[in-house]
Structures are given as C-alpha cells and as structure tokens.
Write an enzyme that holds these catalytic residues in place. Structure first.
Site, PDB file in Angstrom:
ATOM      1  N   LYS A 118       0.809  -1.225   0.000  1.00 19.43           N
ATOM      2  CA  LYS A 118       0.000   0.000   0.000  1.00 19.43           C
ATOM      3  C   LYS A 118       0.836   1.266   0.000  1.00 19.43           C
ATOM      4  CE  LYS A 118      -4.164  -1.942   1.514  1.00 19.43           C
ATOM      5  NZ  LYS A 118      -5.488  -1.587   1.970  1.00 19.43           N
ATOM      6  N   LYS A 159      -2.560   2.108   9.244  1.00 24.55           N
ATOM      7  CA  LYS A 159      -2.923   1.019   8.325  1.00 24.55           C
ATOM      8  C   LYS A 159      -1.717   0.160   7.979  1.00 24.55           C
ATOM      9  CE  LYS A 159      -5.812   2.289   4.965  1.00 24.55           C
ATOM     10  NZ  LYS A 159      -6.410   3.121   3.863  1.00 24.55           N
ATOM     11  N   LYS A 202      -4.795  10.531   7.351  1.00 18.91           N
ATOM     12  CA  LYS A 202      -5.848  11.329   7.952  1.00 18.91           C
ATOM     13  C   LYS A 202      -7.110  10.468   7.927  1.00 18.91           C
ATOM     14  CE  LYS A 202      -8.400  15.577   6.951  1.00 18.91           C
ATOM     15  NZ  LYS A 202      -8.516  16.049   8.335  1.00 18.91           N
ATOM     16  N   ASN A 290      -6.895  -2.283  -6.878  1.00 14.95           N
ATOM     17  CA  ASN A 290      -6.997  -3.731  -6.998  1.00 14.95           C
ATOM     18  C   ASN A 290      -6.687  -4.122  -8.435  1.00 14.95           C
ATOM     19  OD1 ASN A 290      -7.742  -4.199  -4.301  1.00 14.95           O
ATOM     20  ND2 ASN A 290      -9.818  -3.531  -4.772  1.00 14.95           N
ATOM     21  N   ARG A 292      -7.233  -6.686 -10.379  1.00 13.94           N
ATOM     22  CA  ARG A 292      -7.993  -7.881 -10.761  1.00 13.94           C
ATOM     23  C   ARG A 292      -9.436  -7.487 -11.046  1.00 13.94           C
ATOM     24  NH1 ARG A 292     -11.128  -7.732  -6.230  1.00 13.94           N
ATOM     25  NH2 ARG A 292     -10.038  -7.197  -4.303  1.00 13.94           N
TER      26      ARG A 292
HETATM   27  P1  ADP Z   1      -8.288  -3.068   2.875  1.00 12.92           P
HETATM   28  O1  ADP Z   1      -7.334  -3.399   1.768  1.00 12.92           O
HETATM   29  O2  ADP Z   1      -7.923  -3.717   4.178  1.00 12.92           O
HETATM   30  O3  ADP Z   1      -9.718  -3.279   2.477  1.00 12.92           O
HETATM   31  P2  ADP Z   1      -8.538  -0.170   2.416  1.00 12.92           P
HETATM   32  O4  ADP Z   1      -7.405   0.768   2.377  1.00 12.92           O
HETATM   33  O5  ADP Z   1      -9.190  -0.510   1.108  1.00 12.92           O
HETATM   34  O6  ADP Z   1      -8.077  -1.504   3.177  1.00 12.92           O
HETATM   35  O7  ADP Z   1      -9.645   0.368   3.387  1.00 12.92           O
HETATM   36  C1  ADP Z   1     -10.772  -0.402   3.726  1.00 12.92           C
HETATM   37  C2  ADP Z   1     -11.875   0.476   4.283  1.00 12.92           C
HETATM   38  O8  ADP Z   1     -11.414   1.156   5.475  1.00 12.92           O
HETATM   39  C3  ADP Z   1     -12.344   1.578   3.360  1.00 12.92           C
HETATM   40  O9  ADP Z   1     -13.322   1.138   2.442  1.00 12.92           O
HETATM   41  C4  ADP Z   1     -12.904   2.554   4.365  1.00 12.92           C
HETATM   42  O10 ADP Z   1     -14.161   2.089   4.813  1.00 12.92           O
HETATM   43  C5  ADP Z   1     -11.921   2.470   5.535  1.00 12.92           C
HETATM   44  N1  ADP Z   1     -10.818   3.441   5.420  1.00 12.92           N
HETATM   45  C6  ADP Z   1      -9.611   3.242   4.833  1.00 12.92           C
HETATM   46  N2  ADP Z   1      -8.840   4.360   4.891  1.00 12.92           N
HETATM   47  C7  ADP Z   1      -9.571   5.295   5.541  1.00 12.92           C
HETATM   48  C8  ADP Z   1      -9.332   6.663   5.940  1.00 12.92           C
HETATM   49  N3  ADP Z   1      -8.191   7.304   5.671  1.00 12.92           N
HETATM   50  N4  ADP Z   1     -10.330   7.313   6.594  1.00 12.92           N
HETATM   51  C9  ADP Z   1     -11.502   6.687   6.884  1.00 12.92           C
HETATM   52  N5  ADP Z   1     -11.780   5.421   6.555  1.00 12.92           N
HETATM   53  C10 ADP Z   1     -10.837   4.706   5.896  1.00 12.92           C
END
Ligand code: ADP
Length: 448
Positions: A118, A159, A202, A290, A292
């Site tokens: 990421k 994250k 953020k 993604n 795919r």
């Molecule tokens: P994963 O690959 O684990 O699914 P993502 O980066 O796609 O992780 O994030 C998954 C979900 O987490 C998003 O759809 C959203 O609901 C929440 N999320 C991710 N980043 C943020 C952020 N900066 N602020 C608020 N919610 C977030």
C-alpha cells in the site's frame, strides 16, 4: 502473445461460473480445478475438463500453485483466469505461470507487486497524478509516530502496508492514543500478513467509497468505465454496490475517470483494474488499487453493456481493447446485492444444504450464482453464494425492480442476507442515496 485456446479457471463459486460462461461464449475450451469439497460445484459440471487439486483447505487447493501449474500441464491449458481472491493478486503466481509459458489473465507481476504494497501503491498513485489521502510519507515507526500524527492532524488511521480485508487498521482519536494504536496495528499486521510495516493517514469522518473501473492494453492505451459506489459496508466488507454513484454528476465522473485512465496510460497497465477512493466534500482520496476483476464488476457491465471478462481475455491474448473511451456509454442504473450464506442480522455463517431454490427473472435481472436445490454449501470458504444484479433506466426504476425481484427469490434450508436487502430497499436513506461508509453499521446497531 499467442491467441488463447484453453483457459484454466483457478477459482471456485460464482466467479468460476462467471468466467466459464465467458469462455463458452467465446468458444474457448475450459478447465475447472476444484478441491474435494467442491466436486459437485456447478462450474465443475459445466467445464469441458476438470481436475481435482487437493483437499478442502484453500491453502492445499485453491492457493496451491504447484497443483494448479500441474493441472495446466496435464490439460494443456495455455492461460489461467484467477478470478478474485485466492491467487488473483499473487505476483509470484503470475511470475511462475509466465516462466511456464502460460498466460496469466491479468496485469504484469511487477504491477501486481507495485499495487500490493500500500505504501508503494500510494506513492505511485501520487506520482501518476491521482489524488491521495493526506498522510505519512511511507512507513511509520513507533518512535516518530506521534510527530507524524501531529503533522497530519487528528483523528488519524494507522494502516498495514500489506493490508487487506480491513485488517491491521487502527484509529487514534488524539495524541494519547497514538502509541497504543501503532503497536496494535503492527501486531495485527504481523499476525495477518507476516509484515508489521504500517503507515498513517488522515481519518475521513463521513466518506463514501467510490471506485473507478479501468482497463489497459499494456501498450499505453487505457480507458475508464465509470464508477461504482460501494459505501454500504459492514466491517469493511461491501454488501450493496451501485453504478452510477448517487453522489456524482457526469462532469465529476468524467473528470476522475479521465485522471485514472490517464494514470493507467502512463503506467502502461494491462487488463482490468479498480482504483478505490474515499469521497468526501466533493474531493477524491485514493486508498488502494486492486489489480484484478472485482466481485461487483457486473454493475459496470450492466450500465456499459461491456463484458469485462471478454475484455480481460481479449487484452491477455494481445488483441487490445474492444472499445475506445468515446464509445463507452453509460445507460441507466444498476444495483448489486451480495447474497451471503449468513444470518441477515448477525452475519454468522450459515453453511448447509439448500432445500428449495428459485432464482428471479424478468427484464433487467441477472443472478450470478452456482447454487441449486440440493447443493450443499461447504463450510470452508467465503460465504458469498451469489449476486443479484438489477438494472433499470433510472435509479428509481432500478429500486422498484429490485423490490419485486427480492420478493421472488427463494433460497430455503439456510439463512441468507436476502431479508436485509428487503429492509434496505424500503429505507428512506437508501431510497434517496444519502449514505456514507458508516451508514450500514449504524443502521444495523439501531435496528438490533
Ligand atoms: P483493505 O485493503 O484492508 O480493504 P482499504 O485501504 O481498502 O483496506 O480500506 C478499507 C476500508 O477502510 C475503506 O473502504 C474505508 O471504509 C476504511 N478506510 C480506509 N482508509 C480510511 C481513511 N483514511 N479514513 C476513513 N476510513 C478509511
């Protein structure tokens, strides 16, 4: 790249059947692979050939690269479609297939790697002109976490760089919570992904999840097929998806779509991809890409009339894209409901035997599912057993149709999420399209 004559489908369930249908229509021979638990699956019955690749556990079957490569060799398959999940974003798998002279129906292994991490994904997105969520420059170590968090402004989200499925994500509301959130995120990331690297973003309070479907030919041509709104989520799992987003107008759609297509041209991206954003106060913030086909791809197919699996196979065989951006037309509105074998309120898995099954029909209705009366849902895999996709000329018409179709759908013997959708389709916020990524969790808590 040579033309493809036989495709091995390295997946199971509804997506294996989905890919099989495309192979049949294109006149390409098909090979199903399955675990011992899936010997009775619909796609196994319908494929030209099938190979058992191991016991029920995914690790020993659908994730077993050696067995899958051996199945290609035995059957003479010259290409592999990975579906979604399992090995679909595994760069090593793509590398190994290539080394064996087998076409991977997807992007290059390098692009999978780039977007699989990421931090590098975000850096790449930024350098290609895609707007990203404000956050740390790369990895955050415990010793400098507080300083970085202060710079970003609270609340912040920590994250996992190897993240997926919402795991390894922790929220820190204020300075006192940073140390613990970073430690917890690192621990969860190490346990889930074997990589404890984390980064910081953020935290957006009330965003929508809007993603752009892109397609590239690997030679520098790329298009976008508009967006999907996947804001209705539970525990970061999508439940209901629609296209177009009720929140965007055509100008916004074409603007963000063109930014994404242009980024894919610069990257010389090959095949299908989805660029995911959080959308708040009129701004888009990239969260991940993604590399795919997505579960929710049928809503895009419904409004564009373009078969995304055809397009993937076409691009993988070197024939390029079948349409130019100018030829892509968005017609009407589509909604997908994910039908899971789960309790509609607690979401506890509900495997077992389906006693009665009746799929709905009529204009604008599509059901992608491999289940049938008498089918026994194995307990080893994801609980998604089917997808209901409804299309209408307007969002209103689509919702009217969805209500009718849900009443017609019969799946007896197990619990499914169908009753949840019957509630949602009559909810005023859903009707007006006024919901964010937290809406469903709040709704479920309030109506518990
Ligand atoms: P994963 O690959 O684990 O699914 P993502 O980066 O796609 O992780 O994030 C998954 C979900 O987490 C998003 O759809 C959203 O609901 C929440 N999320 C991710 N980043 C943020 C952020 N900066 N602020 C608020 N919610 C977030």
């Amino acid at each position: 790249m040579p033309a493809i004559s036989k495709i091995l489908i390295a997946n199971r369930g509804e997506i294996a059947l989905r890919v099989l249908r495309a192979c049949k229509e294109l006149g390409i021979a098909s090979v199903a692979v399955h675990s011992t638990a899936d010997a009775d699956a619909m796609h196994v019955r319908l494929a030209d050939e099938s190979v058992c690749i191991g016991p029920p556990s995914s690790r020993d079957s659908y994730l077993n690269i050696h067995q899958i490569v051996a199945a290609c060799e035995i059957t003479g398959a010259d290409a592999v479609h990975p579906g979604y999940g399992f090995l679909s974003e595994n760069s090593k798998f793509a590398d190994i297939l290539e080394a064996h002279g087998i076409t991977f129906i997807g992007p290059t292994a390098d692009h999978i790697r780039l977007m699989g991490d990421k931090i590098t994904a975000k850096e790449t997105a930024k350098s290609l002109g895609i707007p990203v969520v404000p956050g740390s420059d790369g990895e955050v170590k415990p010793e400098n976490a507080l300083e970085i968090a202060r710079g970003i402004g609270f609340p912040v989200l920590i994250k996992a760089t190897a993240g997926g499925g919402g795991r390894g994500m922790k929220l820190a509301m204020n300075e006192s919570e940073v140390e613990e959130a970073v430690a917890a995120a690192r621990q969860e990331a190490a346990a889930s992904f074997g990589n404890d690297a984390v980064y910081m973003e953020k935290y957006l309070g009330q965003p929508r999840h809007i993603e752009i479907q892109v397609f590239g030919d690997g030679e520098g041509n790329a298009i976008h097929l508009g967006e999907r709104d996947c804001s209705l989520q539970r525990r970061h799992q999508k439940v209901w998806e629609e296209a177009n987003s009720p929140a965007l107008d055509n100008e916004q759609r074409m603007k963000i779509g063109e930014i994404c297509a242009d980024a894919m041209r610069k990257l010389k991206y090959r095949g299908a991809g989805t660029i995911e954003f959080l959308y708040e106060n009129g701004e888009f913030y990239f969260i991940e890409m993604n590399t795919r086909l997505q579960v929710e791809h049928p809503v895009t197919e419904a409004i564009t009339g373009i078969d995304l699996v055809y397009e993937q196979i076409r691009v993988a065989s070197g024939a390029g894209l079948s349409v130019t951006q100018d030829e892509v037309v968005f017609r009407g509105h589509a909604i997908e409901c994910r039908i899971n074998a789960e309790d509609p309120r607690t979401f506890t898995p509900s495997p077992g035997t389906i006693t009665h099954y009746h799929a709905p029909g009529g204009l604008g209705v599509r059901v992608d599912s491999g289940v049938y009366a008498g089918y026994k849902i194995p307990p080893y895999y994801d609980s998604l057993i089917g997808k209901l996709i409804v299309h209408g000329r307007t969002r209103e018409e689509c919702m009217m149709r969805l209500r009718r179709v849900l009443d017609e759908f019969v799946i007896d013997g197990i619990k499914t999420t169908l009753p949840l959708f019957q509630d949602l389709v009559d909810n005023p916020s859903i009707k007006s399209g006024d919901y964010d990524i937290h809406w469903l969790e709040h709704y479920l808590a309030d109506s518990a």
